[in-house]
Design a protein around this motif. Structure first.
Motif, PDB file in Angstrom:
ATOM      1  N   HIS A 636     119.138  66.904  68.804  1.00 12.77           N
ATOM      2  CA  HIS A 636     118.006  65.981  68.711  1.00 12.77           C
ATOM      3  C   HIS A 636     118.479  64.531  68.596  1.00 12.77           C
ATOM      4  O   HIS A 636     117.836  63.629  69.152  1.00 12.77           O
ATOM      5  CB  HIS A 636     117.141  66.361  67.511  1.00 12.77           C
ATOM      6  N   PHE A 640     117.584  61.733  71.406  1.00 13.70           N
ATOM      7  CA  PHE A 640     116.942  60.468  71.053  1.00 13.70           C
ATOM      8  C   PHE A 640     117.749  59.283  71.572  1.00 13.70           C
ATOM      9  O   PHE A 640     117.186  58.354  72.165  1.00 13.70           O
ATOM     10  CB  PHE A 640     116.785  60.376  69.539  1.00 13.70           C
ATOM     11  N   TRP A 644     116.248  56.771  74.366  1.00 15.30           N
ATOM     12  CA  TRP A 644     115.959  55.435  73.848  1.00 15.30           C
ATOM     13  C   TRP A 644     116.776  54.370  74.567  1.00 15.30           C
ATOM     14  O   TRP A 644     116.238  53.348  74.999  1.00 15.30           O
ATOM     15  CB  TRP A 644     116.244  55.404  72.343  1.00 15.30           C
ATOM     16  N   LEU A 678     109.855  54.479  69.268  1.00 15.73           N
ATOM     17  CA  LEU A 678     108.730  55.361  68.969  1.00 15.73           C
ATOM     18  C   LEU A 678     108.494  56.362  70.086  1.00 15.73           C
ATOM     19  O   LEU A 678     108.212  57.548  69.834  1.00 15.73           O
ATOM     20  CB  LEU A 678     107.466  54.524  68.722  1.00 15.73           C
ATOM     21  N   MET A 679     108.615  55.921  71.330  1.00 19.64           N
ATOM     22  CA  MET A 679     108.433  56.832  72.461  1.00 19.64           C
ATOM     23  C   MET A 679     109.496  57.918  72.470  1.00 19.64           C
ATOM     24  O   MET A 679     109.203  59.097  72.710  1.00 19.64           O
ATOM     25  CB  MET A 679     108.468  56.035  73.765  1.00 19.64           C
ATOM     26  N   ALA A 681     111.200  59.058  69.958  1.00 19.90           N
ATOM     27  CA  ALA A 681     111.144  59.927  68.778  1.00 19.90           C
ATOM     28  C   ALA A 681     109.963  60.878  68.819  1.00 19.90           C
ATOM     29  O   ALA A 681     110.041  62.004  68.324  1.00 19.90           O
ATOM     30  CB  ALA A 681     111.086  59.077  67.506  1.00 19.90           C
ATOM     31  N   THR A 682     108.844  60.461  69.411  1.00 22.87           N
ATOM     32  CA  THR A 682     107.632  61.281  69.387  1.00 22.87           C
ATOM     33  C   THR A 682     107.493  62.192  70.592  1.00 22.87           C
ATOM     34  O   THR A 682     106.865  63.244  70.498  1.00 22.87           O
ATOM     35  CB  THR A 682     106.397  60.382  69.288  1.00 22.87           C
ATOM     36  N   GLY A 683     108.047  61.815  71.728  1.00 20.23           N
ATOM     37  CA  GLY A 683     107.924  62.664  72.928  1.00 20.23           C
ATOM     38  C   GLY A 683     108.813  62.142  74.024  1.00 20.23           C
ATOM     39  O   GLY A 683     108.343  61.552  75.011  1.00 20.23           O
ATOM     40  N   ARG A 686     108.233  63.372  77.841  1.00 20.02           N
ATOM     41  CA  ARG A 686     106.924  63.270  78.501  1.00 20.02           C
ATOM     42  C   ARG A 686     107.059  62.582  79.850  1.00 20.02           C
ATOM     43  O   ARG A 686     107.746  61.558  79.990  1.00 20.02           O
ATOM     44  CB  ARG A 686     105.946  62.494  77.622  1.00 20.02           C
ATOM     45  N   ASN A 689     106.172  58.864  80.163  1.00 21.43           N
ATOM     46  CA  ASN A 689     107.075  57.819  79.674  1.00 21.43           C
ATOM     47  C   ASN A 689     107.628  56.964  80.806  1.00 21.43           C
ATOM     48  O   ASN A 689     107.939  55.787  80.603  1.00 21.43           O
ATOM     49  CB  ASN A 689     108.231  58.448  78.897  1.00 21.43           C
TER      50      ASN A 689
END
Length: 739
Positions: A636, A640, A644, A678-679, A681-683, A686, A689
């Motif tokens: 994870h 990330f 990121w 934030l993008m 970390a949360t999904g 997707r 994105n």
């Protein structure tokens, strides 16, 4: 459409009516007036239970189980499921399995996520996108496409009481358990209402509670017990209904229920004192025709039954009947090619008869003909790790071995036989809520195995009656999706029964009996309850647990790696050679970050150089961990960092294109870093994105251009104002010659 069977009053004379009233404390008959639809105001079905599952979302390759308990007296069950799906029923067969939402049913245990071996039945659908009026649907191991509105109704004439499991799957097949770096597909939302209705009074049956059911039970004075020879032989109990000859109209048959409380060898049902009673009350013993039907768990009919026999050829013999409630019905007429027909001259007659039934059972520890075969009850031994479903079974009375779950088989085998072979039975219990585990059976010998294994839930297996079996390498239940054979060699066998039904399971070993009674070889047997089959083919997968939506059943499932799938992670989706080339290409592709890093370094854009270099390195480490090569940090964290920094690299490229000062760039970079973090970390995976990152980068570029344009406009305005101010402050002076 279920047939309405109207209950008519028996044609009884005064003596028969008085005898019936005397027997009312033992057996209760329901005799009441009915309206023109066959319904009585006191027998209108009532709601026994109602469940509402609020709106929830099912992601791609996910599934959800719902358990519904149907009591013995239920009349019908209705399901109303609403979803936001919009699938054309005409194109269902063209959709790939991995993207097709389906609903599956199974009696007694959860349906499997990997249902690729089950034929997909496309239900007929009216124009309003709802599945309605499905009155004759057999539920066992069937799946159907989900639609916007699914309305189903099942009656007690179609399904039996017990635990019914409903499975909702957003895609199915071997890839449903495969782990994926990016999950692609559409999710959908659903909500459902499930209602179970039953009859308000006992002794009634049918969807509309308009059919009489008489419970058959023995009164002590009616019991005839025959114990042959001594106490170790079979026990025969014969009963007769506690009423004299019962009469029923040709258009109003009556049903009976009979409870089998234990593992018995045989159940016989006989009709005696059969005669025709004309409406003029003139007895007639000739031309009596009818069929005696029996069915487990539900009322039999001319088209749905387990056993049948002509009334003139009784008894109806059921060998090794299942434990539970049996229903019996005598339908006047004769059966022709599966259909029941009635003689015209008998329509105005009533069929009168009495019922006798006989139960043959063996004492504890015995089974088979003349009760000469051995039957062993197995006790549950919990494993030390105390995980769900982790236990093994051991014969009661035998010394428990703490080091191994295998017990020696030869001392437990039957010594007598009928012919060349004998049977030895082992009984175990799958408790309520434990249908989400798996039964693991192993046999190993120091010689060639000469055993056949037959298993059955609720009754003793035989050569003609079984649920699953293994005879040899080429003859077994391996074609069933709930039976998985892993090893079948000359001296060993290893198989799983997946998601077994709740209840008492019996395993019958068919084996030869040597004439001298000697056993020179050793055979070990192991029966265990395990979480996931074959340990999810470790290291190709890991075992997980989850609860069904009702919270009544815990079930286990496998979560596989990138290269494998299937319910046990045994299906290779990506070959080893393909995996190697895929890993090399995926990791090496991150070398593309060298070009922008070199360009930014050459132009002394050191902040962008650090960003592009870090993005390439973190992406390579993430993909190396993702394909199973090596993990520098946790998965994870690497995921990330990869997403990121990739988001930041894209946005920084846009911002770098704007010719603005460093202070403005730092402000934009700070804002973008917060948003992209934030993008990620949360999904991170997707698909949306991509659009968001491009939009943020474009916004940064536009903002940079606006800042640059604003600075230019201010500079021009300042120059103009400075020129005007200078003109006003120093006006023109005219010089005239001195005279």
């Amino acid at each position: 459409m279920a047939k309405k069977v109207q209950t008519l009053s028996c044609v009884l004379n005064l003596n028969l009516l008085l005898h019936l009233l005397l027997c009312l404390p033992i057996i209760t008959f329901s005799s009441s007036s009915v309206n023109e639809f066959g319904l009585n105001d006191n027998n209108i079905p009532i709601t026994l239970s109602s469940f509402h599952y609020s709106k929830s979302t099912l992601n791609p390759y996910s599934w959800r189980y719902i358990r519904v308990d149907l009591p013995p007296g239920f009349a019908s069950m209705s399901i109303n499921l609403e979803s936001d799906l919009d699938i054309d029923p005409r194109t269902v067969k063209k959709l790939p399995k991995s993207k097709l939402p389906i609903i599956c049913f199974r009696d007694g245990g959860p349906p499997l996520p990997d249902v690729s071996n089950i034929a997909l039945t496309v239900l007929s659908t009216p124009a309003n996108h709802s599945i309605g009026g499905i009155q004759v649907l057999q539920l066992v191991d069937q799946c159907h496409p989900l639609q916007e509105n699914t309305v189903l109704m099942f009656t007690n004439e179609q399904i039996s009481s017990g635990a019914l499991y409903i499975g909702l799957f957003n895609g199915f097949g071997s890839a449903s358990t495969q782990s994926k770096m990016i999950i692609r597909g559409s999710d959908f939302s659903f909500s459902t209402n499930i209602s179970v209705e039953g009859c308000p009074t006992s002794g009634m049956w049918g969807q509309y509670c308009n059919q009489t059911v008489v419970p058959l039970s023995c009164v002590q004075s009616d019991v005839s017990t025959n114990i042959k020879n001594h106490s170790d032989t079979e026990k025969i109990t014969t009963c007769r209904n506690s009423f004299e000859a019962s009469c029923t109209g040709y258009r109003a048959p009556r049903g009976y229920s009979l409870d089998v409380s234990g593992m018995v060898e045989e159940l016989k049902i006989m009709t005696v004192n059969v005669s025709l009673n004309e409406r003029s009350l003139t007895n007639n013993t000739g031309n009596v025709i009818g069929v005696l039907y029996a069915r487990y768990g539900a009322m039999p009919s001319g088209s749905l039954y387990d056993f049948s026999i002509d009334i003139n050829k009784t008894p109806l013999v059921i060998r090794s009947p299942k434990v539970g409630r049996w229903y019996v019905s005598l339908l006047p007429g004769k059966q022709t090619q599966g259909k029941l027909s009635m003689e015209d001259n008998n329509i105005n007659s009533d069929l009168c008869y009495s019922l006798d039934w006989q139960v043959r059972e063996c004492p504890v520890g015995k089974a088979g003909p003349n009760c000469t075969w051995e039957s062993h009850m197995l006790q549950t031994i919990m494993s030390k790790n105390a995980l769900p479903f982790e236990s093994y079974y051991w014969p009661i009375g035998e010394t428990i071995s703490p080091a191994s779950s295998k017990f020696l088989l030869e001392p437990l085998l039957s010594k007598s036989s009928f012919g060349e072979y004998a049977w030895t039975y082992f009984l175990l219990d799958i408790p309520r809520g434990a249908a989400g585990g798996n039964i693991h059976v192993q046999l190993s010998s120091d010689d060639v195995l000469d055993y056949e294994i037959y298993s059955r839930v609720g009754g003793l297996p035989s050569l003609s009656t079984w649920d699953y079996y293994y005879s040899n390498k080429t003859s077994s239940s391996n074609g069933s999706i709930f039976f998985k054979l892993y090893d079948a060699s000359e001296n060993a066998v290893n198989f799983y029964i997946l998601y077994p039904k709740e209840g008492t399971w019996s395993f019958g070993l068919r084996h030869p009996v040597r004439s001298d009674g000697s056993n020179k070889h050793q055979t070990f047997m192991s029966i265990a309850s395990e979480r996931c089959p074959n340990g999810c083919s470790s290291p190709h997968g890991t075992c997980h647990n989850s609860m069904d939506a009702s919270g009544l059943t815990l079930y286990s499932y496998c979560f596989c790696d990138r290269d494998h799938g299937g319910f046990d992670c045994s299906i290779e989706i990506v070959s080893r050679k393909g995996h190697i080339w895929h890993s090399i290409a995926l990791i090496a592709s991150n070398g593309a970050a060298i070009l922008p890093a070199f360009w930014t370094l050459r132009h002394k854009a050191f902040a962008e150089w650090v960003l592009f270099t870090s993005s390439g390195i973190s992406s390579g480490l993430y993909h190396a961990c993702d394909v199973g090569t090596w993990c520098a940090l946790s998965f994870h964290v690497l995921q990330f960092m990869d997403f990121w920094l990739s988001f930041m690299a894209v946005v920084s490229t846009f911002v770098h294109m704007a010719n603005i000062d460093e202070v403005s760039k730092r402000v934009i970079h700070t804002i973008v870093a917060i948003l992209t973090a934030l993008m990620a970390a949360t999904g991170a995976t997707r698909s949306s994105n991509i659009i968001l990152v491009i939009a943020i980068g474009a916004s940064g570029l536009v903002i940079g251009w606006l800042i640059e344009s604003s600075a230019t406009i201010r500079a021009i305005s300042f120059s103009a104002m400075l020129s005007l101010n200078f003109t006003d402050r120093y006006p023109h002076f005219s010089c005239s010659p001195v005279k």
